[in-house]
Design a protein around this motif. Structure first.
Motif, PDB file in Angstrom:
ATOM      1  N   UNK A 149       1.025  -1.335   0.204  1.00  0.00           N
ATOM      2  CA  UNK A 149      -0.115  -0.429   0.129  1.00  0.00           C
ATOM      3  C   UNK A 149       1.095   1.585   0.074  1.00  0.00           C
ATOM      4  N   UNK A 150       0.649   2.126  -0.872  1.00  0.00           N
ATOM      5  CA  UNK A 150       1.221   4.070  -1.157  1.00  0.00           C
ATOM      6  C   UNK A 150       1.060   4.051   0.316  1.00  0.00           C
ATOM      7  N   UNK A 151       2.564   4.754   0.996  1.00  0.00           N
ATOM      8  CA  UNK A 151       2.568   5.521   2.401  1.00  0.00           C
ATOM      9  C   UNK A 151       2.485   6.807   1.692  1.00  0.00           C
ATOM     10  N   UNK A 152       2.775   8.374   2.395  1.00  0.00           N
ATOM     11  CA  UNK A 152       3.002   8.755   2.368  1.00  0.00           C
ATOM     12  C   UNK A 152       4.156   9.717   1.355  1.00  0.00           C
ATOM     13  N   UNK A 153       5.451   9.053   1.543  1.00  0.00           N
ATOM     14  CA  UNK A 153       6.602   9.198   1.194  1.00  0.00           C
ATOM     15  C   UNK A 153       6.432   8.850  -0.622  1.00  0.00           C
ATOM     16  N   UNK A 154       5.778   8.146  -1.106  1.00  0.00           N
ATOM     17  CA  UNK A 154       4.679   6.858  -2.166  1.00  0.00           C
ATOM     18  C   UNK A 154       4.687   7.811  -2.687  1.00  0.00           C
ATOM     19  N   UNK A 155       4.844   7.469  -4.082  1.00  0.00           N
ATOM     20  CA  UNK A 155       3.844   8.716  -5.161  1.00  0.00           C
ATOM     21  C   UNK A 155       2.807   7.586  -6.019  1.00  0.00           C
ATOM     22  N   UNK A 156       1.584   7.835  -5.632  1.00  0.00           N
ATOM     23  CA  UNK A 156       0.478   7.064  -6.341  1.00  0.00           C
ATOM     24  C   UNK A 156       0.182   7.245  -7.540  1.00  0.00           C
ATOM     25  N   UNK A 157       1.801   8.140  -8.907  1.00  0.00           N
ATOM     26  CA  UNK A 157       1.829   7.077 -10.169  1.00  0.00           C
ATOM     27  C   UNK A 157       2.277   6.347 -10.208  1.00  0.00           C
ATOM     28  N   UNK A 158       3.466   6.552  -9.118  1.00  0.00           N
ATOM     29  CA  UNK A 158       4.300   5.559  -9.773  1.00  0.00           C
ATOM     30  C   UNK A 158       3.973   3.530  -9.079  1.00  0.00           C
ATOM     31  N   UNK A 159       3.109   3.831  -8.542  1.00  0.00           N
ATOM     32  CA  UNK A 159       3.059   3.043  -7.705  1.00  0.00           C
ATOM     33  C   UNK A 159       1.506   2.070  -8.691  1.00  0.00           C
ATOM     34  N   UNK A 160       1.413   2.953  -9.724  1.00  0.00           N
ATOM     35  CA  UNK A 160      -0.076   2.925 -10.324  1.00  0.00           C
ATOM     36  C   UNK A 160       0.778   2.150 -11.756  1.00  0.00           C
ATOM     37  N   UNK A 161       1.683   3.454 -12.000  1.00  0.00           N
ATOM     38  CA  UNK A 161       3.190   2.629 -12.903  1.00  0.00           C
ATOM     39  C   UNK A 161       3.769   0.663 -12.801  1.00  0.00           C
ATOM     40  N   UNK A 162       3.797   0.430 -11.712  1.00  0.00           N
ATOM     41  CA  UNK A 162       4.328  -0.722 -11.221  1.00  0.00           C
ATOM     42  C   UNK A 162       3.110  -1.420 -11.157  1.00  0.00           C
ATOM     43  N   UNK A 163       1.612  -1.260 -10.778  1.00  0.00           N
ATOM     44  CA  UNK A 163       0.781  -2.457 -10.640  1.00  0.00           C
ATOM     45  C   UNK A 163       0.489  -2.645 -12.256  1.00  0.00           C
ATOM     46  N   UNK A 164       0.867  -2.067 -12.732  1.00  0.00           N
ATOM     47  CA  UNK A 164       0.323  -2.298 -14.840  1.00  0.00           C
ATOM     48  C   UNK A 164       1.648  -3.093 -15.380  1.00  0.00           C
ATOM     49  N   UNK A 165       3.043  -2.765 -14.923  1.00  0.00           N
ATOM     50  CA  UNK A 165       4.121  -3.121 -14.954  1.00  0.00           C
ATOM     51  C   UNK A 165       4.298  -4.640 -14.610  1.00  0.00           C
ATOM     52  N   UNK A 166       4.033  -5.093 -13.459  1.00  0.00           N
ATOM     53  CA  UNK A 166       4.165  -5.752 -12.350  1.00  0.00           C
ATOM     54  C   UNK A 166       3.290  -6.932 -12.095  1.00  0.00           C
ATOM     55  N   UNK A 167       1.538  -5.976 -11.601  1.00  0.00           N
ATOM     56  CA  UNK A 167       0.501  -7.027 -11.244  1.00  0.00           C
ATOM     57  C   UNK A 167      -0.216  -8.138 -12.185  1.00  0.00           C
ATOM     58  N   UNK A 168      -1.164  -8.492 -11.086  1.00  0.00           N
ATOM     59  CA  UNK A 168      -1.655  -9.759 -11.810  1.00  0.00           C
ATOM     60  C   UNK A 168      -1.568  -9.639 -12.845  1.00  0.00           C
ATOM     61  N   UNK A 169      -2.389  -8.687 -13.002  1.00  0.00           N
ATOM     62  CA  UNK A 169      -2.773  -8.905 -14.293  1.00  0.00           C
ATOM     63  C   UNK A 169      -1.468  -9.150 -15.222  1.00  0.00           C
ATOM     64  N   UNK A 170      -0.008  -9.407 -15.393  1.00  0.00           N
ATOM     65  CA  UNK A 170       0.664  -9.324 -15.613  1.00  0.00           C
ATOM     66  C   UNK A 170       1.122 -11.183 -15.617  1.00  0.00           C
ATOM     67  N   UNK A 171       0.167 -11.522 -14.317  1.00  0.00           N
ATOM     68  CA  UNK A 171       0.572 -12.879 -14.776  1.00  0.00           C
ATOM     69  C   UNK A 171       1.766 -13.289 -13.279  1.00  0.00           C
ATOM     70  N   UNK A 172       1.620 -12.048 -12.605  1.00  0.00           N
ATOM     71  CA  UNK A 172       2.274 -12.225 -10.664  1.00  0.00           C
ATOM     72  C   UNK A 172       1.707 -11.790  -9.644  1.00  0.00           C
ATOM     73  N   UNK A 173       2.114 -11.669  -8.775  1.00  0.00           N
ATOM     74  CA  UNK A 173       0.800 -11.261  -7.296  1.00  0.00           C
ATOM     75  C   UNK A 173       1.818 -10.630  -7.003  1.00  0.00           C
ATOM     76  N   UNK A 174       1.843  -9.691  -7.359  1.00  0.00           N
ATOM     77  CA  UNK A 174       1.838  -8.439  -7.238  1.00  0.00           C
ATOM     78  C   UNK A 174       0.967  -7.206  -6.772  1.00  0.00           C
TER      79      UNK A 174
END
Length: 416
Positions: A79-104
């Motif tokens: 989960x994103x904290x106050x030091x994290x960028x929501x846009x960066x997390x959205x990009x990481x979710x797109x690149x590495x998330x379940x839609x890519x067959x990974x458990x992140x």
């Protein structure tokens, strides 16, 4: 029995007096992966501040490599904290998330239950489930309205957060089977009554508005991030809510803290067991105040440590750092100052031709002006908070600016 591994507040990219801590981060992250591989959890949860700053691509690569290793053990939710960028997390979710067959699973911002705010993971061969509600850091400005001239109050923020949590909690309990389900709430939030590591952390946390412990959802376990000192939350049943804390002593306010991750074991319908697992890879941060003779007598204690030395009975000249370094050659000297008269150069531990950290530079200036330690720390805390606002995607409102905007949008005209 279902098992969950809880970690938090890695702050990848953090340095100490401009000294890289990459080797320490690599070592402690490898230790966390080893604990995961040995304990074989059903779910791994990271409760925010994965990064210290959204600026470094190298840290994103470090994070993804380690999270990939964790996801090979069990589904891993960040989960994103106050030091994290929501846009960066959205990009990481797109690149590495379940839609890519990974458990992140990267949770970039508050999401309604039907849009990823509540997740379900089968455990024990499908005989049990962990149902997880996720609450990334929610900035108070989200609840600020133009009609509220002085901005959001603590009470406004607490009430709005209760409403968001209520929506997640209702969905979490929908279809709840007490003989099968373990309910978990993961959030990056400051709960009132918990103890930050030092005065600076306390001021930073309070800027993000504390919430009462009674507002936490009635779940089996609340996995929390934001506070760097590992601790349970008072005011809830024993073990049911914990801050995992940071994996390294990140600054001298955390000196002496024992760092850990939390291994949670839960049977549906029974009280959970939350066991901190110690982390030992980081270098200790050690403050010292005394004479050079006293330092020499204890030199062996500082081997491999970051040492912040205040020396009594000495002039704060250019030779002091060299004298200290000769006494403790096995320590990493980050600071050596005369306790009674610290110069900006010695406070910063850098030459004046180098570019210091702005907060450290301001602190050095206040020291030179002979401000008391407590007042200087309060001033540095406020200064650091203002600098932090520059990194916020949603900067704090300026009431005068908002009133001007409203006036321009609805100009007054004289009645005919």
């Amino acid at each position: 029995m279902s098992r969950l591994l809880h970690t938090s507040d890695w702050h990848l990219g953090r340095s100490l007096y401009r000294r890289s801590r990459d080797e320490e981060f690599d070592a402690v992250l490898a230790e966390i992966v080893s604990i995961a591989q040995e304990s074989k959890p059903d779910l791994i949860v990271h409760t925010g501040d994965l990064f210290d700053s959204p600026r470094s691509s190298r840290e994103k690569l470090r994070a993804v490599r380690v999270l990939d290793q964790l996801a090979a053990v069990a589904p891993t939710v960040v989960v994103a904290g106050n030091h994290d960028s929501p846009d960066d997390f959205e990009l990481l979710r797109y690149l590495t998330g379940p839609a890519r067959g990974r458990g992140l699973f990267f949770i970039d911002r508050f999401r309604e239950p039907e849009d990823g705010g509540v997740l379900t993971f089968d455990t024990c061969g499908g005989q049990q489930r962990i149902r997880l509600a996720v609450m990334p850091y929610v900035h108070p400005n989200r609840f600020w309205e133009r009609s509220m001239v002085f901005g959001t109050t603590h009470a406004d923020y607490a009430a709005a957060m209760r409403e968001l949590q209520a929506r997640l909690t209702a969905a979490l309990f929908e279809g709840h089977d007490p003989k099968r389900d373990v309910l978990v709430f993961a959030a990056h939030v400051f709960i009132a009554g918990t103890e930050p590591s030092n005065r600076r952390h306390k001021g930073d946390c309070e800027r993000h508005y504390p919430l009462p412990a009674a507002d936490l959802p009635p779940v089996d376990y609340a996995a929390l991030g934001h506070i760097h000192a590992p601790q349970p939350v008072a005011g809830v049943r024993a073990g049911a809510a914990r801050y995992a804390g940071s994996p390294l002593q990140l600054d001298f306010g955390e000196a002496g803290e024992a760092k850990s991750v939390v291994l949670v074991e839960a049977h549906p319908g029974r009280r959970i067991g939350a066991l901190p697992r110690p982390l030992t890879s980081g270098r200790p941060l050690v403050p010292f105040k005394g004479t050079l003779e006293e330092l020499a007598a204890r030199a062996d204690e500082y081997a491999g440590a970051f040492l912040n030395a205040q020396i009594t009975g000495e002039e704060g000249d250019a030779h002091l750092s060299r004298k200290v370094a000769e006494i403790v050659p096995d320590a990493i000297l980050v600071n050596a100052v005369a306790a009674q008269d610290a110069s900006p150069e010695s406070v910063l531990g850098t030459g004046l031709d180098e570019e210091p950290d702005l907060s450290d530079a301001f602190g050095a200036y206040l020291t030179e002006r002979r401000m008391s330690a407590g007042s200087a720390q309060d001033a540095v805390t406020a200064f650091t908070s203002l600098l932090g606002e520059l990194d916020e995607e949603d900067p704090p409102p300026v009431p005068a600016e908002e009133l001007l905007r409203a006036a321009l949008a609805h100009p007054w005209t004289e009645a005919s």
